[in-house]
Design an enzyme around this catalytic site. Structure first.
Site, mmCIF file in Angstrom:
data_model
loop_
_atom_site.group_PDB
_atom_site.id
_atom_site.type_symbol
_atom_site.label_atom_id
_atom_site.label_comp_id
_atom_site.label_asym_id
_atom_site.label_seq_id
_atom_site.Cartn_x
_atom_site.Cartn_y
_atom_site.Cartn_z
ATOM 1 N N GLY A 22 0.835 -1.199 0.000
ATOM 2 C CA GLY A 22 0.000 0.000 0.000
ATOM 3 C C GLY A 22 0.866 1.244 0.000
ATOM 4 O O GLY A 22 2.088 1.151 0.105
ATOM 5 N N LYS A 23 0.211 2.378 -0.127
ATOM 6 C CA LYS A 23 0.944 3.646 -0.145
ATOM 7 C C LYS A 23 1.801 3.789 1.104
ATOM 8 O O LYS A 23 2.876 4.357 1.074
ATOM 9 C CB LYS A 23 -0.054 4.813 -0.134
ATOM 10 C CG LYS A 23 -0.566 5.189 -1.504
ATOM 11 C CD LYS A 23 -1.221 6.552 -1.424
ATOM 12 C CE LYS A 23 -2.487 6.563 -2.253
ATOM 13 N NZ LYS A 23 -3.172 7.848 -2.268
ATOM 14 N N ARG A 24 1.298 3.273 2.216
ATOM 15 C CA ARG A 24 1.981 3.447 3.496
ATOM 16 C C ARG A 24 3.290 2.667 3.593
ATOM 17 O O ARG A 24 4.101 2.932 4.452
ATOM 18 C CB ARG A 24 1.046 3.054 4.645
ATOM 19 C CG ARG A 24 0.429 4.251 5.314
ATOM 20 C CD ARG A 24 -0.672 3.857 6.264
ATOM 21 N NE ARG A 24 -1.974 4.009 5.632
ATOM 22 C CZ ARG A 24 -2.769 3.005 5.292
ATOM 23 N NH1 ARG A 24 -2.415 1.771 5.540
ATOM 24 N NH2 ARG A 24 -3.923 3.238 4.717
ATOM 25 N N ASP A 25 3.495 1.716 2.709
ATOM 26 C CA ASP A 25 4.719 0.908 2.781
ATOM 27 C C ASP A 25 5.908 1.591 2.136
ATOM 28 O O ASP A 25 6.955 0.985 1.948
ATOM 29 C CB ASP A 25 4.496 -0.445 2.107
ATOM 30 C CG ASP A 25 3.327 -1.170 2.729
ATOM 31 O OD1 ASP A 25 3.384 -1.402 3.929
ATOM 32 O OD2 ASP A 25 2.357 -1.467 2.015
#
Ligand code: GLU
Length: 478
Positions: A244-247
């Site tokens: 995801g974007k958070r990774d």
């Protein structure tokens, strides 16, 4: 004829996984002299982002993934924007109504919420078909339209996941047309794939659990099932969750801005979840087209590894330079030079590139790595004195070594790499210093950078005047 499609939703952010969902359909279509369709799935008006379609088109063009039907190029099955296909969906919806397989559902959403809570409380799965209203109005746009599911089991074959089976408990009255008149993804893609003659539906594995409902729709609409190809998730670097974007994974646009080459991006993503069974890692687009096969797409998640992407990009940078020449690589570097490089000639920049390129992982590395070729670095004596090879020398020794070096280099008539190397070798003899000691000192004094290409090459490119001026400046600052 094989017909595939890439069907992105224009939400403005192009995730790595989105692009891989374009690569495989492209490869399959090209390999079989088929067609790839680009379809813009823009019926979720709340998520729609202005300019997002252009971003998709631009990204596909950048990667060299041309489409045969779709926006810009047109085709016989348009429009290719779902938002412009309202009438088509409504016609197909009416077919289902006529067959008694769809119904208008005026139930207010808070009532639906109550049903859901009721199920949660009694720990029974929430299936809307258990709450199907008995008395339904005639459907007209403005009222949600639902599928009338028949609970039964389905078996199907997924080209990647193998033979699949699902029981009746997953079949439900899914919404086909929303209150706003737009179709849901669940309905629109069935209609579009059928109308557009898509033979292979290739998409993320997240759609696998809904597949029985799609099979029920094909059946209710008397449509043949296309081949279903579920692409494995791309997993975050350090967990088994979907990337995801958070990774920390950047969007494709950001990688492009960093100077990842399209060849490398294509190569890396194509091999993320697919391999040809050999050890080969570097593939051109043509090789991918020739070697791609559905049966070698892996059915488990593929781990995202940015280091590998950067490594591959470095390989591509070197291969462009070595095989197509310095000018070809230079042509790719526009926008990646430090701003101070603006006033320098193309010829000079090609020289700099020629000695730096084999250290680049992304083209944007040029900004820092080449800065000292274009402007004098700031003298940082701490950095110099604390270098592990210089630490042991006294300031007096450093100064004397620099002066000896300056005198030697000043005596070179023809300032080229060979003569410079000769002079450097002579200096080793004369000073009795180890190469690491003397060369670290000279290298830092002229660049103040943590790394630089071979010293003789670096000085050759910088030119005699600049190299000597920098050595002199450090000698007097010590
Ligand atoms: N519009 C869907 C998405 O962007 C595509 C799914 C599909 O390819 O059918 O996730």
């Amino acid at each position: 004829m094989i017909v595939t499609r890439f069907a992105p939703s224009p939400t403005g952010y192009i995730h790595i996984g989105n692009v891989r969902s374009a690569i495989y359909p492209y490869l399959l279509a090209r390999q079989n002299h088929g067609k790839m369709i680009l379809r813009i799935e823009d019926t979720d008006r709340a998520r729609y982002v202005e300019g997002a379609t252009e971003l998709v088109e631009d990204t596909l063009e950048w990667l060299g993934l041309n489409w045969d039907e779709g926006p810009i190029v047109g085709g016989d099955h348009g429009p290719y924007f779902q938002s412009e296909r309202q009438e088509i969906y409504h016609d197909w919806a009416r077919k289902l109504i006529a067959k008694g397989r769809a119904y208008a559902d005026p139930t207010p959403s808070d009532q639906i919420e109550k049903y859901r809570e009721q199920c949660n409380a009694s720990k029974t799965p929430f299936l809307y078909r258990n709450f199907r209203p008995t008395d339904t109005p005639e459907w007209q746009p403005g009222i949600p339209l639902r599928f009338k599911a028949e609970p039964k089991s389905y078996e199907w074959h997924d080209e990647v996941m193998g033979d699949m089976h699902a029981g009746p408990e997953v079949l439900d009255d899914i919404i086909l047309i929303k209150k706003d008149g737009y179709p849901t993804y669940n309905f629109a893609h069935i209609v579009d794939d059928a109308e557009m003659g898509v033979t292979h539906v290739m998409r993320g594995v997240e759609y696998l659990s809904s597949t029985p409902n799609y099979l029920a729709l094909y059946e209710a609409l008397d449509l043949p099932r296309p081949k279903l190809v579920s692409l494995p998730h791309i997993l975050a670097p350090n967990s088994n969750k979907k990337l995801g974007k958070r990774d920390g994974a950047k969007s494709v646009t950001e990688y492009r801005q960093d100077g990842i080459l399209p060849e490398a991006m294509l190569n890396y993503l194509a091999c993320l979840g697919w391999n040809d069974g050999t050890e080969q890692e570097i593939y051109t687009k043509e090789e991918l087209i020739a070697k791609f096969s559905l049966d070698r797409i892996q059915n488990s998640g593929a781990r995202y590894d940015e280091t590998k992407l950067l490594w591959m990009n470095g390989q591509w940078i070197r291969s462009i330079f070595d095989e197509q020449g310095p000018e070809a690589l230079y042509a790719r570097t526009e926008g990646f030079w430090p701003s101070v490089a603006k006033t320098h000639s193309e010829e000079y920049k090609i020289k700099v590139l020629s000695i730096l390129y084999d250290r680049l992982r992304a083209l944007a590395d040029l900004r820092e790595m080449s800065a000292y070729f274009f402007s004098d670095p700031e003298i940082n004596l701490d950095f110099l004195i604390n270098n592990k090879f210089i630490k042991k020398m006294s300031e007096a020794e450093i100064e004397s070594l620099l002066k000896t070096t300056i005198a030697k280099l000043a005596s070179i008539d023809a300032w080229d790499a060979d003569n410079l190397q000769q002079a450097l070798n002579d200096l080793l003899q004369e000073t009795g210093k180890k190469p690491a000691e003397l060369f670290s000192l000279i290298r830092i004094a002229i660049s103040f950078a943590p790394f630089s290409p071979a010293l003789n090459l670096t000085m050759e490119v910088l030119g005699k005047e600049i190299a000597l001026a920098r050595l002199n400046a450090v000698a007097s600052a010590i």
